[in-house]
Write a protein that holds these residues in place. Structure first.
Motif, short mmCIF file in Angstrom:
data_model
loop_
_atom_site.label_atom_id
_atom_site.label_comp_id
_atom_site.label_asym_id
_atom_site.label_seq_id
_atom_site.Cartn_x
_atom_site.Cartn_y
_atom_site.Cartn_z
N ILE A 158 53.04 -10.60 1.65
CA ILE A 158 53.75 -10.71 0.37
C ILE A 158 52.85 -10.29 -0.80
CG2 ILE A 158 54.75 -12.40 -1.26
CD1 ILE A 158 55.70 -13.96 1.27
N ALA A 159 51.58 -10.67 -0.74
CA ALA A 159 50.68 -10.45 -1.90
C ALA A 159 50.27 -8.99 -2.05
CB ALA A 159 49.44 -11.33 -1.75
N VAL A 160 50.03 -8.30 -0.95
CA VAL A 160 49.49 -6.94 -1.09
C VAL A 160 50.47 -5.98 -1.79
CG1 VAL A 160 48.52 -4.95 0.14
CG2 VAL A 160 47.79 -7.25 0.74
N PRO A 161 51.78 -6.02 -1.49
CA PRO A 161 52.69 -5.16 -2.27
C PRO A 161 52.62 -5.46 -3.78
CG PRO A 161 53.84 -6.06 -0.39
CD PRO A 161 52.51 -6.73 -0.42
N VAL A 162 52.47 -6.72 -4.12
CA VAL A 162 52.36 -7.07 -5.54
C VAL A 162 51.05 -6.50 -6.11
CG1 VAL A 162 52.24 -8.97 -7.21
CG2 VAL A 162 53.72 -9.17 -5.20
N LEU A 163 49.99 -6.62 -5.32
CA LEU A 163 48.71 -6.04 -5.75
C LEU A 163 48.83 -4.52 -5.89
CD1 LEU A 163 46.23 -8.03 -3.48
CD2 LEU A 163 46.33 -8.12 -5.97
N VAL A 164 49.56 -3.91 -4.97
CA VAL A 164 49.77 -2.46 -5.03
C VAL A 164 50.53 -2.09 -6.30
CG1 VAL A 164 51.01 -0.52 -3.94
CG2 VAL A 164 49.61 -2.05 -2.55
N ALA A 165 51.56 -2.89 -6.62
CA ALA A 165 52.35 -2.61 -7.83
C ALA A 165 51.46 -2.70 -9.07
CB ALA A 165 53.51 -3.60 -7.94
N GLU B 42 50.25 7.16 -2.45
CA GLU B 42 49.09 7.15 -1.54
C GLU B 42 47.94 6.26 -2.00
OE1 GLU B 42 48.29 8.54 1.48
OE2 GLU B 42 50.44 8.93 1.60
N LEU B 43 47.39 6.62 -3.17
CA LEU B 43 46.12 5.98 -3.53
C LEU B 43 46.26 4.49 -3.84
CD1 LEU B 43 44.59 8.89 -5.62
CD2 LEU B 43 43.87 8.08 -3.37
N GLY B 44 47.35 4.13 -4.51
CA GLY B 44 47.55 2.70 -4.82
C GLY B 44 47.60 1.86 -3.55
N PRO B 45 48.52 2.17 -2.61
CA PRO B 45 48.59 1.37 -1.38
C PRO B 45 47.33 1.45 -0.52
CG PRO B 45 50.53 2.79 -1.60
CD PRO B 45 49.60 3.17 -2.69
N VAL B 46 46.81 2.67 -0.33
CA VAL B 46 45.68 2.81 0.59
C VAL B 46 44.42 2.16 0.01
CG1 VAL B 46 44.13 4.45 1.72
CG2 VAL B 46 46.59 4.86 1.73
N LEU B 47 44.11 2.48 -1.25
CA LEU B 47 42.91 1.88 -1.83
C LEU B 47 43.08 0.37 -2.01
CD1 LEU B 47 41.81 4.56 -4.44
CD2 LEU B 47 40.81 4.06 -2.21
N GLY B 48 44.27 -0.05 -2.40
CA GLY B 48 44.53 -1.50 -2.52
C GLY B 48 44.34 -2.18 -1.17
N GLY B 49 44.92 -1.55 -0.12
CA GLY B 49 44.78 -2.10 1.24
C GLY B 49 43.34 -2.17 1.67
N LEU B 50 42.59 -1.11 1.38
CA LEU B 50 41.18 -1.08 1.80
C LEU B 50 40.35 -2.12 1.05
CD1 LEU B 50 40.47 2.76 2.11
CD2 LEU B 50 40.70 1.09 3.96
N MET B 51 40.63 -2.26 -0.24
CA MET B 51 39.87 -3.27 -1.02
C MET B 51 40.20 -4.67 -0.53
SD MET B 51 38.06 -1.32 -2.67
CE MET B 51 37.05 -2.54 -3.47
N VAL B 52 41.47 -4.90 -0.21
CA VAL B 52 41.84 -6.22 0.32
C VAL B 52 41.22 -6.40 1.71
CG1 VAL B 52 43.78 -7.67 1.05
CG2 VAL B 52 43.95 -6.36 -1.05
N ALA B 53 41.17 -5.31 2.49
CA ALA B 53 40.53 -5.41 3.81
C ALA B 53 39.08 -5.84 3.66
CB ALA B 53 40.63 -4.08 4.55
N ALA B 54 38.39 -5.20 2.71
CA ALA B 54 36.97 -5.53 2.51
C ALA B 54 36.80 -6.97 2.06
CB ALA B 54 36.37 -4.57 1.49
#
Lengths: 248, 258
Positions: B152-159, B97-109
């Motif tokens: 492609i980049a966000v899954p790597v950022l999530v990892a 949860e937190l890795g993908p969601v927070l990563g996604g939100l930070m990338v969104a910002a």
């Protein structure tokens, strides 16, 4: 070369073009004059396909623009935008050589750069400018780069959208002279929209007066002062009184 | 009363039109994936901008979140004598949860706003029109490279975020909560399943697609002037964030519903 037949365009409740008819002979320089909001830019964008007309026909070289391949059609055009519209993220030479680095006209990078520098030289800019970014240039230099980009692929037809807007009188004169020289030496067909009367007299072979979405008068630039058309007279003399409302 | 109902009807129609417009935009973007020409240079540039340059903000967010999560789980678990679950819950919570969601939100910002502002400014200054006159399709040149790079980049950022978050939890667990280092690591590894990790990476890809698509869409729809670009930027971040939460719920239902 370019023929507009009964072009109409409406945006919401705003009927901008109400039946524009205009013919631009090959190798000539046509300038469309008219006040702000009279449909000059929309006319130009209709020809380029940036805006789709609601009604009417546009013929380029006798062919309906809807029947020709879009890429092949656009490859015949060059355009100088009002604010130059240079791409901020790439250096000047890549802006100029943009069309030469991709698509059907793609050349090797070194050759594209060489052509870009030659075109920059043609518009009076030194080769050192080539590696700068657009934001590092003055407004006049940006216009010249835009002009260099417009002529980079030696187009048959060149459009100039308010080429001297925002420039001082001297730089305006330089741009006007460049446009006239380049159009003449390339033998290109030119269409300019402007309300700068100095530009009109410097650039035009023919003039069309656009008002309220229709061409009110068209003729040779030398006949403009004696046209007898009240719209043209009011516009070229900058009078507040006349058929064109001062507040629109 | 009729006027009130009409206003609701207009709002619903407007919302549906927006959904349709975004869906068509996304479909058109994907369709360009299979039609040349492709702009590799723009893709690599977008990959660096979206992936590499987002690493610090995603890493720091994950690190502190992992640490705080360890403290919270320890505090909550101690009420039931279940302090030992800290490593496994931190790991599962981060990767699912937190890795993908927070990563996604930070990338969104960071990314949706910059994409919307960049494309919006390009539209306002006629650079988009210039692209068209130069025989270049803006969807191919501007949108596809950014959407593909973000997907492609966000899954790597999530990892990376998952790893850094788990490390944050580990450092807090070992140094602050007196966990044995080897035990903490063993519990982390033992309770974590492959699907926990891959589901989070799938979510990351979906969130990356959402972020870049919303940035590009709102940039392309930008109104005139600074106010238009500002509004586009705000809409991009807000819509990307809301869609991330909505997509997260839907994906969680798909992946983990009993």
């Amino acid at each position: 070369m370019i023929e507009l037949r009964d072009i109409h365009k409406t945006f919401g409740s705003n009927h901008v073009l109400r039946g524009v008819n205009l013919s631009i002979p090959k190798g000539s320089s046509m300038v469309i004059i008219g006040g702000s909001g009279t449909g000059k830019s929309v006319t130009l964008k209709c020809i380029l396909g940036l805006v789709t007309p609601d009604q009417g026909q546009i013929l380029v070289g006798g062919q309906n623009v809807e029947d020709v391949s879009r890429d092949a059609f656009l490859a015949r055009f060059g355009m100088l935008f009002q604010g130059a519209a240079l791409f901020d993220s790439i250096p000047v030479w890549q802006n100029v050589a943009f069309r030469l680095m991709r698509g059907a006209l793609k050349r090797p990078k070194a050759e594209a750069r060489e052509i870009a520098i030659e075109k920059l030289r043609r518009v009076g800019l030194k080769p050192e400018v080539a590696d700068k970014f657009p934001a590092e240039l003055s407004g006049g230099m940006q216009k010249r780069v835009g002009l260099a980009r417009a002529i980079a692929a030696d187009p048959e037809i060149i459009f100039f959208d308010e080429p001297t807007t925002g420039l001082d009188p001297i730089m305006s004169g330089v741009i006007n002279d460049l446009i006239r020289e380049i159009v003449t030496e390339m033998g290109a067909t030119a269409l300019t929209i402007t309300h700068d009367m100095t530009s009109v007299r410097a650039i035009a072979d023919n003039v069309a007066m656009l008002h309220d979405g229709v061409v009110k008068w068209t003729g040779a630039v030398n006949d403009m002062d004696t046209s007898g058309d009240p719209y043209v007279d009011q516009f070229i003399h900058g009078r507040a009184e006349g058929p064109i409302a001062a507040v629109r | 009363m009729t006027r009130f109902l009409a206003s609701i009807g207009r709002a619903v129609l407007s919302a549906l039109a927006s959904v349709g417009s975004v869906a068509l935009f996304a479909l058109e973007t994907v369709s360009h994936l299979f039609r040349p020409p492709f702009y590799g240079r723009e893709f690599w540039h977008a990959l660096i901008q979206i992936g590499w340059l987002s690493l610090p903000v995603v890493g720091l967010t994950a690190f502190f979140t992992g640490g705080a999560l360890a403290l919270q789980i320890f505090a909550g678990g101690s009420r039931y004598g279940a302090e030992a679950v800290v490593p496994s819950i931190v790991a599962i919570g981060m990767v699912r949860e937190l890795g993908p969601v927070l990563g996604g939100l930070m990338v969104a910002a960071r990314v949706a706003s910059s994409i919307a502002a960049e494309i919006g400014t390009m539209k306002v200054t006629e650079q988009i029109d210039a692209l068209v006159t130069l025989s270049t399709n803006p969807m191919k040149y501007l949108t596809l490279p950014r959407v593909l790079a973000a997907t492609i980049a966000v899954p790597v950022l999530v990892a990376v975020g998952d790893s850094v978050g788990i490390m944050g939890g580990y450092l807090v667990g070992v140094n602050r909560l007196d966990f044995n280092s080897a035990t903490y690591l063993k519990n982390t590894v033992d309770f974590l399943e492959t699907w926990d990790i891959t589901s989070g990476l799938f979510k990351g890809a979906a969130f990356g697609f959402i972020v870049a698509t919303m940035g590009c869409y709102h940039g392309m729809q930008s109104g005139r002037g600074a106010q238009g670009v500002g509004a586009a930027t705000k809409s991009a971040v807000v819509s990307a964030s809301v869609l991330i939460f909505a997509a997260n719920y839907i994906l969680t239902e798909l992946f983990f519903a009993a």
